[in-house]
Design a protein around this motif. Structure first.
Motif, mmCIF file in Angstrom:
data_model
loop_
_atom_site.group_PDB
_atom_site.id
_atom_site.type_symbol
_atom_site.label_atom_id
_atom_site.label_comp_id
_atom_site.label_asym_id
_atom_site.label_seq_id
_atom_site.Cartn_x
_atom_site.Cartn_y
_atom_site.Cartn_z
ATOM 1 N N GLY A 191 4.077 10.374 -9.616
ATOM 2 C CA GLY A 191 2.545 11.127 -10.299
ATOM 3 C C GLY A 191 1.600 12.081 -10.255
ATOM 4 O O GLY A 191 1.902 13.380 -10.967
ATOM 5 N N ALA A 192 1.636 12.259 -9.331
ATOM 6 C CA ALA A 192 0.689 13.450 -9.232
ATOM 7 C C ALA A 192 1.563 14.987 -9.152
ATOM 8 O O ALA A 192 1.243 15.985 -9.228
ATOM 9 N N ILE A 218 0.650 -0.931 -0.073
ATOM 10 C CA ILE A 218 0.126 -0.117 0.501
ATOM 11 C C ILE A 218 1.132 1.236 -0.095
ATOM 12 O O ILE A 218 0.634 2.106 -0.578
ATOM 13 N N THR A 219 1.959 0.894 0.585
ATOM 14 C CA THR A 219 3.271 2.509 1.295
ATOM 15 C C THR A 219 3.712 2.636 -0.796
ATOM 16 O O THR A 219 4.183 3.520 -0.855
ATOM 17 N N ASN A 220 3.855 1.437 -1.128
ATOM 18 C CA ASN A 220 4.572 1.481 -2.394
ATOM 19 C C ASN A 220 3.402 2.306 -3.459
ATOM 20 O O ASN A 220 4.143 3.277 -4.278
ATOM 21 N N GLU A 221 2.200 1.693 -3.348
ATOM 22 C CA GLU A 221 1.330 1.884 -4.401
ATOM 23 C C GLU A 221 0.975 3.659 -3.771
ATOM 24 O O GLU A 221 1.135 4.244 -5.646
ATOM 25 N N LEU A 222 0.842 4.046 -2.590
ATOM 26 C CA LEU A 222 0.822 5.703 -2.211
ATOM 27 C C LEU A 222 2.383 6.423 -2.851
ATOM 28 O O LEU A 222 1.474 7.543 -3.524
ATOM 29 N N VAL A 223 2.742 5.990 -2.498
ATOM 30 C CA VAL A 223 3.797 6.684 -3.489
ATOM 31 C C VAL A 223 4.701 7.076 -4.362
ATOM 32 O O VAL A 223 4.457 8.030 -5.335
ATOM 33 N N ASP A 224 3.981 5.469 -5.579
ATOM 34 C CA ASP A 224 3.763 6.202 -6.731
ATOM 35 C C ASP A 224 2.602 6.987 -7.311
ATOM 36 O O ASP A 224 3.166 7.606 -8.447
ATOM 37 N N ILE A 225 1.577 7.014 -6.926
ATOM 38 C CA ILE A 225 -0.024 7.796 -6.840
ATOM 39 C C ILE A 225 0.934 9.357 -6.670
ATOM 40 O O ILE A 225 0.628 10.355 -7.196
ATOM 41 N N ILE A 226 1.327 10.107 -5.007
ATOM 42 C CA ILE A 226 2.185 10.683 -4.722
ATOM 43 C C ILE A 226 3.384 11.384 -5.663
ATOM 44 O O ILE A 226 3.354 12.697 -6.133
#
Length: 256
Positions: free
Chosen positions: A252-253, A242-250
């Motif tokens: 990209g944003a 979950i942390t890795n996915e949030l890092v990718d989203i942040i």
């Protein structure tokens, strides 16, 4: 499985208390039937075990005690082992100890008996074993029963009980003072043997159920610890994903 073993242990303890009367009666006979001198050292060892596992070291306990009595294992100083000829015959009740002793003292094995111990042993089971011994033709000076003595719900220890044959009873001073027919002494010896086997079977069964309950309790605790450890690893892996996915989203944003 622990709950089932606990229920069976209660039944086994109740049967053991009843069977102890048989053992007390046997001890009374033996106390008045000690023959002149030694009864002989060629003893028939009857090892009381069972066919079932998952009960800790209950089977190896009596197997090792038998090996020590035959001189095939290092003796324990505080253990009272009856003196025996190394070539003394051995009878095993139960397949588990049979497999253990067949590797260590295969030349001594003379008789085997199984299918006892699935339920609380009965006096009929003991009579069947005693009848097998008396009709087997095996030569011996006395019978030594090796069984697990029930100490408490969490402990047991191997024990020996000796049973004298009809000839030894007839020659003992306590019996010579009475005029008895040969058949009477023979019947008494067979009944005494069945009594002793019955008491040993029931007490050994109680010790086995106690050991099985403890083994199931330990298995349940180990399984609980393993489940907790695996659950923690799973949660850590899920949180990391979950942390890795949030890092990718942040990331990209932020790039936008």
């Amino acid at each position: 499985m622990k709950m089932i073993a606990s229920t069976k242990l209660t039944q086994a303890q109740r049967a053991m208390q009843t069977a102890k009367d048989y053992g007390i009666a046997n001890n009374e006979v033996v106390s008045h039937a000690t023959p002149d001198g030694d009864a002989g050292k060629r003893r028939l060892f009857v090892v009381v075990s069972s066919d079932r596992g998952l009960c800790g070291g209950i089977h190896s306990s009596v197997s090792k005690a038998t090996r020590r009595a035959l001189g095939a294992a290092k003796p324990i100083p505080e253990e009272k082992v009856p003196a025996a000829d190394p070539d003394s015959p051995v009878m095993v009740i139960g397949d588990k100890s049979k497999m253990q002793l067949s590797r260590a003292v295969a030349k001594n094995l003379s008789l085997t008996f199984n299918q006892i111990g699935k339920d609380v042993p009965s006096f009929a089971d003991a009579c069947a074993v005693a009848d097998l011994i008396t009709t087997s033709g095996v030569e011996y000076d006395s019978v030594v029963i090796v069984y697990n003595k029930f100490m408490s719900a969490i402990s047991y220890e191997p024990a020996f009980v000796e049973v004298l044959p009809a000839k030894a009873l007839a020659e003992s001073p306590g019996f010579k003072s009475y005029e008895m027919e040969e058949d009477v002494t023979k019947d008494l010896a067979e009944f005494q043997l069945a009594n002793a086997i019955f008491a040993a079977l029931v007490e050994g069964h109680a010790a086995e159920q106690s050991s099985r309950r403890n083994a199931m309790d330990n298995a349940s605790k180990n399984a609980g610890d393993m489940i907790g450890s695996l659950q923690m690893k799973y949660n850590r892996g899920r949180q990391a994903a979950i942390t890795n996915e949030l890092v990718d989203i942040i990331t990209g944003a932020s790039a936008l």
